[in-house]
Enzyme design. Structure first.
Site, PDB file in Angstrom:
ATOM      1  N   MET A  68     -21.700 -29.851  10.339  1.00  0.00           N
ATOM      2  CA  MET A  68     -21.796 -31.169   9.838  1.00  0.00           C
ATOM      3  C   MET A  68     -22.442 -31.087   8.513  1.00  0.00           C
ATOM      4  O   MET A  68     -23.555 -30.609   8.589  1.00  0.00           O
ATOM      5  CB  MET A  68     -22.564 -32.251  10.791  1.00  0.00           C
ATOM      6  CG  MET A  68     -22.470 -33.493  10.583  1.00  0.00           C
ATOM      7  SD  MET A  68     -23.063 -34.533  12.122  1.00  0.00           S
ATOM      8  CE  MET A  68     -24.993 -34.679  11.625  1.00  0.00           C
ATOM      9  N   CYS A  69     -21.673 -31.723   7.631  1.00  0.00           N
ATOM     10  CA  CYS A  69     -22.247 -31.667   6.382  1.00  0.00           C
ATOM     11  C   CYS A  69     -23.152 -32.867   6.004  1.00  0.00           C
ATOM     12  O   CYS A  69     -23.058 -33.711   6.943  1.00  0.00           O
ATOM     13  CB  CYS A  69     -21.095 -31.672   4.920  1.00  0.00           C
ATOM     14  SG  CYS A  69     -19.856 -30.292   5.426  1.00  0.00           S
ATOM     15  N   ARG A  70     -23.968 -32.946   4.905  1.00  0.00           N
ATOM     16  CA  ARG A  70     -24.574 -34.165   4.458  1.00  0.00           C
ATOM     17  C   ARG A  70     -24.351 -34.447   3.106  1.00  0.00           C
ATOM     18  O   ARG A  70     -24.163 -33.589   2.155  1.00  0.00           O
ATOM     19  CB  ARG A  70     -25.983 -33.876   4.770  1.00  0.00           C
ATOM     20  CG  ARG A  70     -26.255 -33.763   6.200  1.00  0.00           C
ATOM     21  CD  ARG A  70     -27.835 -33.678   6.192  1.00  0.00           C
ATOM     22  NE  ARG A  70     -28.208 -33.235   7.831  1.00  0.00           N
ATOM     23  CZ  ARG A  70     -29.453 -33.165   8.408  1.00  0.00           C
ATOM     24  NH1 ARG A  70     -30.232 -33.657   7.597  1.00  0.00           N
ATOM     25  NH2 ARG A  70     -29.459 -32.720   9.216  1.00  0.00           N
TER      26      ARG A  70
END
Lengths: 281, 281, 281, 281
Positions: free
Chosen positions: C1-3
């Site tokens: 999961m990127c941000r």
């Protein structure tokens, strides 16, 4: 806070302990990415004895979980003595020369912990390193300076005494600079035959250090772990941090102790007493 | 052998001098990949004065010709004073902390050359660095130690005198170690306003150093170069190596000289005389 | 999961939002190293509009918390529109060409999420990319292919419609391959003036997306945050993940929505409806 | 222009051929840094057969001459079949996934040369790759696409015929795009037992390819080379470029040829005839 592992025993592919088993002994330690607390993403190192006299070092500034070369190389290294270290920098730059293990001749050294106030103590510590050894310092970590102090103070002749002198010396220098409780360490060092482990901190609350139960015991406790079938009876692991969900598999090294694992199984454990050496200053 | 460039003058995009013109003044220097002799593929650095007091540093261990971030950043930096350096290692590891320019407060420093026998002299040189400055040494190059010796000996007050003292000190230490002709250097340093350049070697055969002719002259000589139209009259370049095919554009700095370029155009050049300071040892 | 984070508003140094404030709006998001859950250590990117027409991109495979160049550059970039992205790879190699944001001409694109079964769908997706655009695909991520599908389907003319077509097309292809619920995404894209944000997932449980309250409101709620004093009234942040401890500061974008932030403050939000386009296959 | 080396023969430490001898057969090829003409500083790769079925790959984007890990690993790899490749990029990004050798199952592939106009041909070439193989393409080079075309067209069954079909197909696609003389190549590929070498270019002026004389002959010609004493009679080297100063040691592969080196010494060489396969398009 770094994490490390030292293995001594029957020849094994490094990946068997580092990567392969879904629930291996090492898996979680190295993949602290998935762990509950901290990330060890500031480089890693693998050191092993193979061809030649000196250990080989594969070290990288990439997070261990990303490094494709680590996976490739770990799948090809069959060795009976290796160190693995994942780093969480406490300030020193993330560069290969700051990754553990460090090497001098046949000797390897890796460290979890730190020297409080190191930037201010560094000059006085550097000044005591043997002039013939000084050129071999490559990086800028407290861990490497501690290694070279230990080498200066006789590591290759009597490892426990040398580390006791080196730590005592750091404590003396720190006292002069009014730095309290300067040393926090678990250390592993090897000459390619034996492995010495150290657990100590000036404050008396040291980071953890564990060694594996006998392989026969572990097999009985954990028949579900295929990696255990690959290991001979004399095989031992020392790890800086308890691995979860393996009751009975690990013995904690008590506070202020050093121990040695010898290939003939003649292991020992003793108190670690820093040796104050003001005469050297 | 490294190569470097220092620019002082009217605000200009770094890429105008580093990348853009097909036959720019800098192009060939940086793209020594295409050059006739050596490769400068062991890292690079760009330092410039922009936001804030201290210069910003963009440094990388990738060859400059490969580094996509360098191209991106050079296209966004508009500055009136910058240093650029491409490194060819003479032994020290290829890591960011060994890339030039080095920085301390408002000061930048970059170097082409070396200190002969540095691994053996390093301990004695380190020992003289001001204890308050010592923690700021990040890498393991002779170039950075020379910077910190100069800082210790007054760089921020009187740059030429400080470098003369630092170089003299290195020569003294080398003599004690029976190292002949230890220093080879062209150096640039700046406080964000003036740029000092040094050309010196103990043996009296120094690496080259050039400064640009007045912009008006260069425009007349080379009307085909669009980059010259962007530069104001006071703009100056100092480069470690002659650029080809631009007759009349470059003046060579003679042996054993230092010079300074000031924003008000009040430039000077003088003899460089290392100052032997055995009392410091 | 990127941000990720997108900023549009009054010119600001990137470091003001990315690094500087101890409890800044961004600090925790980027320093997810210190966060409670996951690590975003598989590269990062910074894209901004400055000199020239196209945005500049600074991207690296090092963890953002380690990258010294990121700190240096972020302290020099003064811009009124920038994207920042920290990556947690879901499989594609950690290399610069796989780091967000992606760029085509004046357009930037970044993505958090993924396309389920992408390795098996990739060939059919690639085949539909405009032949003139195809050579510009540099990496191997699902995110970049989604960008090029959107470009193929009119992103530069009507961003929301193009993304609806691209997502609908991916869902069609996935259905043919019997892949359920293929798309999970929060996306930001910009032409240098407006910023479009998208929140959608085929399964209807999308990753989070938030935009900042009006600066005046935030200042009232959080007078302790100096960074807010630097921002003009029209400034807006869009972030992929809620930031802790700032009650009232963030509005959640509802499921299946797209919105646009315009420099004149004429913002909008609408339903996002993927457009099934079997005729394109 | 890249350079490569393939070795097949008695088990040898990779460093014996890559690093150790001051005037080794390989030394100058890899250290093209010191060479007269070009620099191969855009990454490198080492592939070898050891533990397990598939070859191991150690690849890096650092210049080979700088990579300390390469030295360490090459000193530990004892193998009877390995490939080494140093890259000079012709445009594709410098990233690990673009470094040679490439691998699929037991097969390795490396290439010197290029496909003219590749950015414009790529989409049509990609479209023909077997859908089951397509997900395994990791990088963005022409070399890797050529490998996957060859795999699609039967490399694992009949390597020479498959490469003839793949090259013929590239020439057909190029002709449709009005690209003249698209293919330039020397290629090595292996299944872990035999090594196939190819020399071909559409224009009929191919880059060079050489294979070593019999070890007995080389020993007689060059008694000064200790590495030759380590090699068994059946050992062979194939190299992309002539090594200097070793008269009699190398045989040039003529234009438009393929050859195979088999472990039983049953070597062959034949004409290479691209096979036009318009039906595949």
């Amino acid at each position: 806070m770094c994490r490390w592992l030292a293995y001594s025993g029957s020849p094994v592919l490094a990946e068997e302990l580092l990567f392969k088993p879904t629930h291996s002994l090492i898996d979680q330690s190295l993949h602290s990415k998935l762990g509950a607390t901290t990330t060890n993403g500031d480089g890693f190192g693998l050191g092993w004895y193979g061809e030649g006299e000196a250990p080989a070092l594969f070290k990288s500034i990439e997070p261990a979980w990303n490094d494709q070369n680590l996976r490739e190389v770990a799948g090809q290294i069959r060795t009976s003595l290796f160190f693995a270290h994942v780093r969480a920098s406490t300030g020193a730059p993330v560069q290969r020369t700051n990754c553990h293990p460090f090497r001098y001749g046949r000797w390897m050294w890796m460290h979890n912990g730190g020297i409080t106030g190191f930037p201010h103590l560094k000059r006085d510590l550097d000044a005591v390193v043997d002039p013939d050894l000084y050129p071999y310092i490559e990086g800028s970590t407290d861990s490497e300076v501690l290694f070279y102090l230990a080498l200066t103070m006789g590591l290759m002749d009597d490892p426990p005494a040398a580390v006791e002198r080196a730590v005592g010396f750091v404590e003396d220098v720190a006292a002069r600079h009014r730095v309290m409780h300067p040393v926090q360490m678990t250390v592993a060092t090897s000459d390619g035959e034996s492995v010495w482990g150290f657990r100590y901190s000036s404050v008396g609350k040291s980071r953890s250090l564990f060694y594996s139960a006998e392989v026969a015991t572990m097999r009985k406790l954990h028949p579900e772990l295929p990696v255990l079938r690959l290991l001979g009876e004399e095989s031992r692991l020392i790890v800086s941090e308890p691995l979860r969900d393996l009751p009975g598999a690990w013995h904690e090294v008590p506070e202020s102790r050093w121990g040695v694992i010898r290939p003939d199984g003649d292991d020992e454990m003793h108190r670690f007493r820093p040796f104050s050496a003001p005469r050297l200053v």
